[in-house]
Write a protein that holds these residues in place. Structure first.
Motif, PDB file in Angstrom:
ATOM      1  N   ILE A  89       1.320  -1.648   3.307  1.00 41.31           N
ATOM      2  CA  ILE A  89       0.099  -1.168   3.973  1.00 41.31           C
ATOM      3  C   ILE A  89       0.146  -1.533   5.451  1.00 41.31           C
ATOM      4  N   GLU A 106       2.192   0.920   7.346  1.00 40.76           N
ATOM      5  CA  GLU A 106       1.417   2.150   7.535  1.00 40.76           C
ATOM      6  C   GLU A 106       0.356   1.963   8.621  1.00 40.76           C
ATOM      7  N   LEU A 107      -0.251   0.783   8.644  1.00 40.82           N
ATOM      8  CA  LEU A 107      -1.265   0.469   9.658  1.00 40.82           C
ATOM      9  C   LEU A 107      -0.670   0.518  11.056  1.00 40.82           C
ATOM     10  N   LYS A 108       0.512  -0.068  11.237  1.00 38.44           N
ATOM     11  CA  LYS A 108       1.164  -0.062  12.547  1.00 38.44           C
ATOM     12  C   LYS A 108       1.433   1.363  13.011  1.00 38.44           C
ATOM     13  N   LYS A 149      -0.189   4.149  12.049  1.00 41.97           N
ATOM     14  CA  LYS A 149      -1.448   4.846  12.320  1.00 41.97           C
ATOM     15  C   LYS A 149      -2.049   4.398  13.645  1.00 41.97           C
ATOM     16  N   ILE A 185      -9.909   1.712   8.975  1.00 48.95           N
ATOM     17  CA  ILE A 185      -8.547   2.185   9.191  1.00 48.95           C
ATOM     18  C   ILE A 185      -7.637   1.720   8.054  1.00 48.95           C
ATOM     19  N   ILE A 186      -7.816   0.470   7.643  1.00 45.41           N
ATOM     20  CA  ILE A 186      -6.999  -0.080   6.555  1.00 45.41           C
ATOM     21  C   ILE A 186      -7.229   0.705   5.265  1.00 45.41           C
ATOM     22  N   SER A 236      -8.030   3.775   5.031  1.00 50.80           N
ATOM     23  CA  SER A 236      -7.319   5.036   5.222  1.00 50.80           C
ATOM     24  C   SER A 236      -5.824   4.861   4.944  1.00 50.80           C
ATOM     25  N   CYS A 237      -5.273   3.743   5.390  1.00 49.23           N
ATOM     26  CA  CYS A 237      -3.846   3.459   5.160  1.00 49.23           C
ATOM     27  C   CYS A 237      -3.549   3.266   3.677  1.00 49.23           C
ATOM     28  N   ASP A 263      -3.360   6.618   2.070  1.00 48.84           N
ATOM     29  CA  ASP A 263      -2.117   7.290   2.462  1.00 48.84           C
ATOM     30  C   ASP A 263      -0.920   6.761   1.674  1.00 48.84           C
ATOM     31  N   VAL A 264      -0.826   5.444   1.554  1.00 45.93           N
ATOM     32  CA  VAL A 264       0.307   4.837   0.855  1.00 45.93           C
ATOM     33  C   VAL A 264       0.281   5.181  -0.630  1.00 45.93           C
ATOM     34  N   TYR A 276       4.014   9.744   7.236  1.00 49.37           N
ATOM     35  CA  TYR A 276       2.585   9.640   6.989  1.00 49.37           C
ATOM     36  C   TYR A 276       2.219  10.694   5.962  1.00 49.37           C
TER      37      TYR A 276
END
Length: 224
Positions: free
Chosen positions: A50, A53-55, A57, A81-82, A84-85, A88-89, A191
């Motif tokens: 995660i 993915e955060l980095k 985004k 935001i997290i 959302s990540c 996505d993951v 992504y």
């Protein structure tokens, strides 16, 4: 918080900041009731994935100027935001190219089905979205021209309810190539586009590429 996220986008991050963000990821996973599914699909070290993915985004937001445009960033916004990540993951793990929030519906203690949108709200911050132009360019880099027929076939079928005639391959071969193409896009795209983002890509691809390839449709008419 704004300085922290800006430094993260620039790759300037120390161990204390990394540990803070990993801790926030774990807190969001627990409060969002996603911890069990994350551990099941990714493992106990799910926070690391995660975090990656955060980095990415945050970098996208920084590149588009959305960090600079926000006067004040709170911990609540970071957790949004997290979340959302996390979505996505999880979708990437399922090899799904579009966001299907229904897969995250769950039954509460009273036996009522609670939707993802109801739990987290329907408001979507556009700064968390990937630009449609980026999606188009990135997917074009992934798929070779020989697979255009396959993608056009399924995009027309999904979004236009039309079936093109492909005499150069059987239905079985078409299906196998489509499955391989989906996996290829899911594995190489960094992504997961939302449903609307992928829909924009689909219509752009059909307009710019498929419509110019002169396909015949199943009813025997060359429609444009």
């Amino acid at each position: 918080m704004k300085k922290l996220l800006t430094n993260l986008a620039k790759g300037k991050i120390d161990k204390n900041t990394e540990n803070f963000l990993l801790s926030e990821i774990e807190k969001v996973a627990v409060s969002s009731e996603f911890e069990n599914i994350l551990k099941k699909k990714i493992g106990d070290d799910y926070a690391e994935e995660i975090f990656a993915e955060l980095k990415f985004k945050i970098y996208i937001m920084f590149r588009k100027g959305n960090l600079e445009n926000k006067e004040f960033l709170t911990k609540s916004y970071l957790r949004k935001i997290i979340r959302s990540c996390i979505v996505d993951v999880l979708e990437k793990e399922n090899k799904i190219s579009t966001l299907n929030l229904e897969s995250f519906n769950y039954e509460n203690e009273e036996g009522r089905i609670v939707s993802f949108e109801e739990k987290f709200g329907k408001d979507i911050d556009v700064s968390l979205s990937i630009d449609a132009e980026d999606v188009f360019k990135d997917i074009l880099k992934i798929i070779p021209e020989r697979d255009y027929d396959v993608l056009c076939y399924y995009l027309y079928k999904e979004y236009m309810s039309k079936e093109i005639v492909l005499d150069n391959m059987t239905k079985n071969n078409l299906y196998k190539r489509w499955e391989r193409l989906k996996r290829k896009i899911a594995n190489k795209l960094n992504y997961v586009p939302s449903h609307e983002e992928f829909k924009e890509f689909a219509h752009r691809f059909m307009s710019d590429i498929c419509d110019k390839r002169g396909y015949l449709f199943k009813e025997g008419k060359n429609e444009k």
